[in-house]
Each structure stands twice: as structure tokens, then as C-alpha cells.
Write an enzyme that holds these catalytic residues in place. Sequence first.
Site, PDB file in Angstrom:
ATOM      1  CB  CYS A 117      -0.939  -0.002   1.193  1.00 12.32           C
ATOM      2  SG  CYS A 117      -1.997  -1.435   1.173  1.00 12.32           S
ATOM      3  CG  HIS A 257      -3.379   3.231   1.764  1.00 10.30           C
ATOM      4  ND1 HIS A 257      -3.684   2.797   0.488  1.00 10.30           N
ATOM      5  CD2 HIS A 257      -3.510   2.142   2.571  1.00 10.30           C
ATOM      6  CE1 HIS A 257      -3.973   1.512   0.535  1.00 10.30           C
ATOM      7  NE2 HIS A 257      -3.883   1.083   1.782  1.00 10.30           N
ATOM      8  CG  ASN A 287      -6.624  -1.139   0.465  1.00  6.02           C
ATOM      9  OD1 ASN A 287      -5.862  -0.682  -0.378  1.00  6.02           O
ATOM     10  ND2 ASN A 287      -6.212  -1.617   1.620  1.00  6.02           N
TER      11      ASN A 287
HETATM   12  O1  UT7 Z   1      -4.096  -1.527   3.262  1.00  7.69           O
HETATM   13  C1  UT7 Z   1      -3.209  -2.415   3.842  1.00  7.69           C
HETATM   14  C2  UT7 Z   1      -3.284  -2.426   5.316  1.00  7.69           C
HETATM   15  N1  UT7 Z   1      -4.531  -2.965   5.753  1.00  7.69           N
HETATM   16  C3  UT7 Z   1      -5.285  -2.288   6.587  1.00  7.69           C
HETATM   17  O2  UT7 Z   1      -4.975  -1.172   6.928  1.00  7.69           O
HETATM   18  C4  UT7 Z   1      -6.507  -2.992   7.128  1.00  7.69           C
HETATM   19  C5  UT7 Z   1      -6.575  -2.820   8.622  1.00  7.69           C
HETATM   20  N2  UT7 Z   1      -7.653  -3.547   9.249  1.00  7.69           N
HETATM   21  C6  UT7 Z   1      -8.960  -3.218   9.095  1.00  7.69           C
HETATM   22  O3  UT7 Z   1      -9.297  -2.336   8.339  1.00  7.69           O
HETATM   23  C7  UT7 Z   1      -9.975  -3.930   9.953  1.00  7.69           C
HETATM   24  O4  UT7 Z   1      -9.294  -4.656  10.947  1.00  7.69           O
HETATM   25  C8  UT7 Z   1     -10.942  -4.864   9.182  1.00  7.69           C
HETATM   26  C9  UT7 Z   1     -11.859  -4.046   8.321  1.00  7.69           C
HETATM   27  C10 UT7 Z   1     -10.138  -5.849   8.353  1.00  7.69           C
HETATM   28  C11 UT7 Z   1     -11.798  -5.642  10.182  1.00  7.69           C
HETATM   29  O5  UT7 Z   1     -12.498  -4.745  11.020  1.00  7.69           O
HETATM   30  P1  UT7 Z   1     -12.437  -4.905  12.600  1.00  7.69           P
HETATM   31  O6  UT7 Z   1     -13.289  -3.847  13.158  1.00  7.69           O
HETATM   32  O7  UT7 Z   1     -11.000  -4.916  13.020  1.00  7.69           O
HETATM   33  O8  UT7 Z   1     -13.113  -6.300  12.826  1.00  7.69           O
HETATM   34  P2  UT7 Z   1     -12.554  -7.545  13.617  1.00  7.69           P
HETATM   35  O9  UT7 Z   1     -11.540  -8.276  12.813  1.00  7.69           O
HETATM   36  O10 UT7 Z   1     -12.180  -7.113  14.993  1.00  7.69           O
HETATM   37  O11 UT7 Z   1     -13.860  -8.444  13.719  1.00  7.69           O
HETATM   38  C12 UT7 Z   1     -14.989  -8.051  14.527  1.00  7.69           C
HETATM   39  C13 UT7 Z   1     -16.091  -9.053  14.320  1.00  7.69           C
HETATM   40  C14 UT7 Z   1     -15.638 -10.495  14.452  1.00  7.69           C
HETATM   41  O12 UT7 Z   1     -16.700 -11.241  15.028  1.00  7.69           O
HETATM   42  P3  UT7 Z   1     -16.692 -11.604  16.603  1.00  7.69           P
HETATM   43  O13 UT7 Z   1     -15.451 -12.403  16.815  1.00  7.69           O
HETATM   44  O14 UT7 Z   1     -16.672 -10.287  17.314  1.00  7.69           O
HETATM   45  O15 UT7 Z   1     -17.959 -12.359  16.771  1.00  7.69           O
HETATM   46  C15 UT7 Z   1     -15.447 -10.938  13.029  1.00  7.69           C
HETATM   47  O16 UT7 Z   1     -15.607 -12.319  12.851  1.00  7.69           O
HETATM   48  O17 UT7 Z   1     -16.616  -8.928  13.002  1.00  7.69           O
HETATM   49  C16 UT7 Z   1     -16.567 -10.186  12.334  1.00  7.69           C
HETATM   50  N3  UT7 Z   1     -16.332  -9.959  10.923  1.00  7.69           N
HETATM   51  C17 UT7 Z   1     -17.320  -9.699  10.061  1.00  7.69           C
HETATM   52  N4  UT7 Z   1     -18.665  -9.631  10.214  1.00  7.69           N
HETATM   53  C18 UT7 Z   1     -19.394  -9.348   9.119  1.00  7.69           C
HETATM   54  C19 UT7 Z   1     -15.160  -9.907  10.266  1.00  7.69           C
HETATM   55  N5  UT7 Z   1     -15.365  -9.632   8.969  1.00  7.69           N
HETATM   56  C20 UT7 Z   1     -16.709  -9.506   8.821  1.00  7.69           C
HETATM   57  C21 UT7 Z   1     -17.536  -9.220   7.719  1.00  7.69           C
HETATM   58  N6  UT7 Z   1     -18.867  -9.140   7.915  1.00  7.69           N
HETATM   59  N7  UT7 Z   1     -17.030  -8.999   6.487  1.00  7.69           N
END
Ligand code: UT7
Length: 330
Positions: A117, A257, A287
Site C-alpha cells: 500500500c 491511503h 482499497n
Molecule cells: O491496506 C493495507 C493495510 N490494511 C489495513 O490497513 C486494514 C486494517 N484492518 C482493518 O481495516 C480492519 O481490521 C478490518 C476491516 C479488516 C476488520 O475490522 P475490525 O473492526 O477490526 O473487525 P474484527 O476483525 O475485529 O472483527 C470483529 C467481528 C468479528 O466477530 P466476533 O469475533 O466479534 O464475533 C469478526 O468475525 O466482526 C466479524 N467480521 C465480520 N462480520 C461481518 C469480520 N469480517 C466480517 C464481515 N462481515 N465482512
Amino acid sequence: MSKKITAAITAVSGYVPEDKLTNFDLEKIVDTTDEWIRSRTGIEERRILKGEGKGISEMIVPAVKQLCEKRGIDPMEIDCLIVGTVTPDMVFPATANIVCDKIGARNAWGFDVSAACSGFLYTLTVGTSLIESGRYKKVVVVGADKMSAIIDYTDRTTCIIFGDGAGAVLLEPNEEGLGIQDSLLRSDGSGCQYLRMKAGGSAYPASAETVANREHYVYQEGQAVFKFAVKGMADISAELLERNNLTGDDISWLVPHQANLRIIDATANRIGLPKEKVMINIQKYGNTTAATIPLCLWEWEKQLKKGDNIVLAAFGGGFTWGATLVKWAY
Ligand code: UT7
């Protein structure tokens, strides 16, 4: 005494494929909702490059042709073309070479830079050094990725984020002190444990086993990457302003980004910029990895004014991160 040469951006272009993948489309593919995706990332849809045998050069070629037309130059005038990408057409040759051949840039040399990125900021910094050296007059800097080629569309934590696109800028020498003013770049290879594509390189060449283990896809530990990204992008942007004796009041635009709206907001808050001064198009494209920053410049080009101070900032796989200060030249 001759004036110091700076590297100015003198034209911007971009290309996004026509096909859209909306949050509602994704609801039908994985267990997710439009509401979850919008509230956690800010994304509503992304563009996908469809078609057999189509790599990123399919998007870069029209973008660079557009760049040459806008600036009124012939591809034969290009001295060097650099592509920031993690999804090259092939492992080798470099996509830069393929693009130069397709556009007829027969006097150019070129190469690819792998910085995920931060790919555009890395290539922009290299291109700037080439211009500042005085040896090159026209350097094309590209950020392009076809993330749909390395995304697992059964993994709801990654497939909702990424999209495809390409953006390009032309760098030329400037004697008014306009253009790239400063750049701070960092990397930390220990981040590989949180964000990588494991197979397909020399450590784990493609095999029936790597395919069965789904190791040719992006692996991301989202929460861990999120924490590093928020801190990394905000800190380096603040450091860049500080070492140039600037505050948020001196900045016309932040071009972050586009990985997650919450990371963008944190960076803008840290350097004291209101939302109106932040370029955000993540809702349309998701992204696009190395393409996000040049795609923003392309979209906002008409609103930019000569002399505007602009901060470009990125964080991504590697880990790689950085910030660049630009004084807009036209
Ligand atoms: O560009 C390169 C660098 N990359 C980044 O900068 C990405 C950085 N990370 C992020 O943007 C975020 O961490 C994500 C968008 C990938 C995920 O968001 P989050 O708020 O960190 O979610 P999480 O991984 O903490 O998951 C929260 C909950 C989980 O469920 P439980 O364990 O709380 O029951 C996940 O299983 O959301 C669930 N979950 C989803 N639910 C519905 C994860 N993905 C999804 C989804 N739809 N697509």
C-alpha cells in the site's frame, strides 16, 4: 549558480475497471452485510478487472496514454517508468517493461517496486531522486494493483476491503521550487506475520499443496494491522509536518491511503485537518493498494491550486509506511 532542481508532478491520470462489486453483491458471496462493511470500513463498492489473461498492465496502459495526452508528450519522451505494485502481470519480467512495450516508450527503462500500500510513495520518492539528479527529464510513476487476483472470495475478513485500479503521475524538473518537498519512508519486515501472500515466491513455489492450502491469497490479521496502521500513518504524517515547520493550517489537502475510513480519520485528526481537506473515495473503490493515492489526486486534480501544500500518507504490507510533502505545481 544554477537553481536547485525539484521534481514536480505535471500531470495525473487514472483508470478503474467498469465492473463493480457492491456490498450487496458480497452479501450473496460471504456471511456479511452492507451495514457491517460500511460502518467498519467506509466501503460501498469496488471495481474489479474481469477477463482471462488481464493483468495490471491492462489498467496502466490506458492510464499512461491518458497522462501523455494530457501533457502533450509522446511516449518516446519518457525516460523511465516505475510501477509500484504487489500484483504484477507476471513474477518477471517487470510490468514496467511490459507497459513500456505496449505504449511504445522505446527510450525508457523501468522497473517494479514492491511496497504494497506504500508502493506509490516509494516509487514517487525514487522517481523524485531520478529527476533531482538532473539526469532524467520525464519519469512516469505508477501505482497499480489487481487485488481481485489474490483475494480469497470465501474469506469475509479480506474480500470486503480490496478492489482494482491504477493511477499515474508524470514527474518533471522544476526550477521554482515546486513539487516534491520531502519524504519520510519506513519499513519493518516483522510485519510479514500479519499481512502477506505466502506462496508463489521462491520460498514456497506454487504446488498442488500451496493451492490446496489457499496460500496464494492475501492473509491478513486485520485487527493487528489496523493498530499498526493507525499509529504508523498518523505518527509519520505528524513527523513530516514537524520537520518542515508546518501545522495543519498550512496544509491544503491530506491524501491518505484508502484502507479504512477509521484509519484515515485518525490521521486527519492527528495533524489537525478537517474532513473537507481530506481526499476520500474509499466508498467507491475500496482499497486498491498502490493505486489509492494517485487515484485520489486524479479525482481531485481540478480542485488543486499551484502552491498548495499536500500531504500524501500510506501504511501497508511489509510493513511499509510513509508520508510525502508536495507543493502542487500547476
Ligand atoms: O491496506 C493495507 C493495510 N490494511 C489495513 O490497513 C486494514 C486494517 N484492518 C482493518 O481495516 C480492519 O481490521 C478490518 C476491516 C479488516 C476488520 O475490522 P475490525 O473492526 O477490526 O473487525 P474484527 O476483525 O475485529 O472483527 C470483529 C467481528 C468479528 O466477530 P466476533 O469475533 O466479534 O464475533 C469478526 O468475525 O466482526 C466479524 N467480521 C465480520 N462480520 C461481518 C469480520 N469480517 C466480517 C464481515 N462481515 N465482512
